[in-house]
Scaffold this motif. Structure first.
Motif, PDB file in Angstrom:
ATOM      1  N   VAL A 173       0.889  -1.161   0.000  1.00 45.91           N
ATOM      2  CA  VAL A 173       0.000   0.000   0.000  1.00 45.91           C
ATOM      3  C   VAL A 173       0.921   1.202   0.000  1.00 45.91           C
ATOM      4  O   VAL A 173       1.625   1.435   0.974  1.00 45.91           O
ATOM      5  N   ASN A 202       1.369  -4.316   9.951  1.00 46.14           N
ATOM      6  CA  ASN A 202       1.211  -3.052  10.676  1.00 46.14           C
ATOM      7  C   ASN A 202       0.539  -3.285  12.024  1.00 46.14           C
ATOM      8  O   ASN A 202       0.206  -4.423  12.376  1.00 46.14           O
ATOM      9  N   GLN A 203       0.350  -2.205  12.770  1.00 44.23           N
ATOM     10  CA  GLN A 203      -0.105  -2.318  14.155  1.00 44.23           C
ATOM     11  C   GLN A 203      -1.495  -2.936  14.270  1.00 44.23           C
ATOM     12  O   GLN A 203      -1.832  -3.510  15.298  1.00 44.23           O
ATOM     13  N   THR A 204      -2.293  -2.814  13.208  1.00 48.03           N
ATOM     14  CA  THR A 204      -3.627  -3.421  13.283  1.00 48.03           C
ATOM     15  C   THR A 204      -3.642  -4.814  12.663  1.00 48.03           C
ATOM     16  O   THR A 204      -4.709  -5.383  12.472  1.00 48.03           O
ATOM     17  N   THR A 251      -2.536  -5.996   9.643  1.00 46.18           N
ATOM     18  CA  THR A 251      -2.603  -6.283   8.205  1.00 46.18           C
ATOM     19  C   THR A 251      -1.257  -6.847   7.762  1.00 46.18           C
ATOM     20  O   THR A 251      -0.213  -6.250   8.005  1.00 46.18           O
ATOM     21  N   PHE A 259       1.525  -7.741   5.155  1.00 45.51           N
ATOM     22  CA  PHE A 259       1.988  -7.274   3.844  1.00 45.51           C
ATOM     23  C   PHE A 259       2.918  -8.294   3.175  1.00 45.51           C
ATOM     24  O   PHE A 259       2.970  -8.384   1.955  1.00 45.51           O
TER      25      PHE A 259
END
Ligand SMILES: *[C@@H]1O[C@H](CO)[C@@H](O)[C@H](O)[C@H]1NC(C)=O
Length: 318
Positions: free
Chosen positions: A134, A236-238, A240, A242
């Motif tokens: 992203v 990432n922190q939530t 997701t 990658f």
């Protein structure tokens, strides 16, 4: 009769009418450069004429952007801008500023933009061969920054397996980095975990080793029982995901090498304190024995003499 169009009015008009912006004009330096050029022209009619040409050029920029995904990144925009800027400066400084030359410079701008957009689409936009990217881009129509989703071309975030061989006591590096990771928005982190080789695929439970912004981990002083499956997740922190990559580490035992002891001398070494003590003790023992033998000899001589004397005496008495 002069049209009631002063430079000030023109400036107001330029700002009031939302020009269709597209990438090159998204750069403030460029739009200011165009505005200043128009304001520098001698009168309002000339200004209006050149403004038309420039607006036509802006339209061409927009078409070019639209036919190239409609987005650009800040680096590419910067490159296109600096190249166009120097061309435009040459136009204002070295030409006589005819309409034809103005049309030419806008055409040049379009081609510069096109060239950089083509490079960007191949190298800069969605360079991920695997994994989800992203990235942040500039929207060429709104001139606003926005995110651009580059789904994994393979359809999966799992990007395969690497085998690593290492020796006991040695080290291994788990390198999770790919250049496109730098383009990811937010602050994703690398999650390193492992499961011992003794675990089967079904029973395997990954234990976290480290969560870090660093893209690699170095395992030192390896043990044979550190062989196993190591995993690196970039998320990432939530949560997701990658990118994911697996390392199969096998640590092989090194045959134990006992260092050969130095060859012992057949004679006891004389320079050790221990041997010196022994030698001193030996000297004492030898001296004592010698002294005792001397005493014994003396004693024996005395006894023999007295025996001999006793034998002689009765004879003389008789
Ligand atoms: C994580 O990434 C997802 C997908 O891009 C996004 O929707 C979410 O807001 C991100 N979370 C953080 C904390 O950045």
């Amino acid at each position: 009769m002069r049209p009631p169009c002063t430079p000030l009015l023109l400036l107001l008009l330029l700002n009031a009418v939302p020009a269709v912006r597209a990438c090159l004009q998204c750069d403030r330096t460029i739009s200011l450069m165009h505005d200043n050029y128009i304001l520098s022209l001698p009168d309002a009619i000339v200004q209006a004429t050149f403004m038309n040409i420039i607006n036509g050029g802006h339209d061409a920029f927009r078409e070019t952007s639209l036919s190239h995904k409609g987005v650009i990144d800040l680096t590419t925009l910067y490159r296109a801008r600096t190249e166009y800027q120097s061309e435009f400066n040459r136009f204002t400084q070295t030409t006589t500023g005819t309409l034809f030359e103005a049309i030419q410079i806008m055409e040049k701008g379009k081609n510069i933009l096109k060239k950089h957009l083509e490079i960007f689409i191949v190298d800069g936009l969605c360079p991920n061969k695997c994994g989800l990217l992203v990235q942040r881009v500039v929207d060429c129509m709104s001139c606003r920054q926005r995110t651009y989703n580059c789904p994994s071309p393979t359809g999966r975030q799992d990007c395969g397996e690497n085998r690593i061989e290492a020796e006991e006591g040695g080290q291994a590096m788990l390198d999770c980095f790919l250049p496109w990771h730098r383009l990811l928005i937010g602050k994703p982190e690398y999650y390193f975990s492992w499961a011992p080789a003794s675990d089967t695929k079904e029973t395997r439970e990954f234990q976290t080793l480290v969560v870090t912004r660093d893209s690699f981990v170095v395992l030192n002083q390896l043990h044979v029982d550190e062989s196993g499956t190591y995993q690196c997740l970039l998320q990432n922190q939530t949560g997701t995901l990658f990118y994911k990559v697996t390392f199969i580490l096998s640590v092989t035992a090194v045959p134990i090498q006992i260092p050969k002891p130095p060859v012992a001398l057949p004679v006891p070494a004389l320079h050790s304190g221990h041997n010196d003590e022994r030698r001193a003790a030996l000297v004492v023992v030898v001296s004592v024995i010698t002294a005792l033998s001397l005493v014994a000899c003396l004693g024996l001589t005395v006894v023999l003499r007295s025996v001999l004397l006793q034998r002689k005496e009765p004879a003389t008495r008789r």
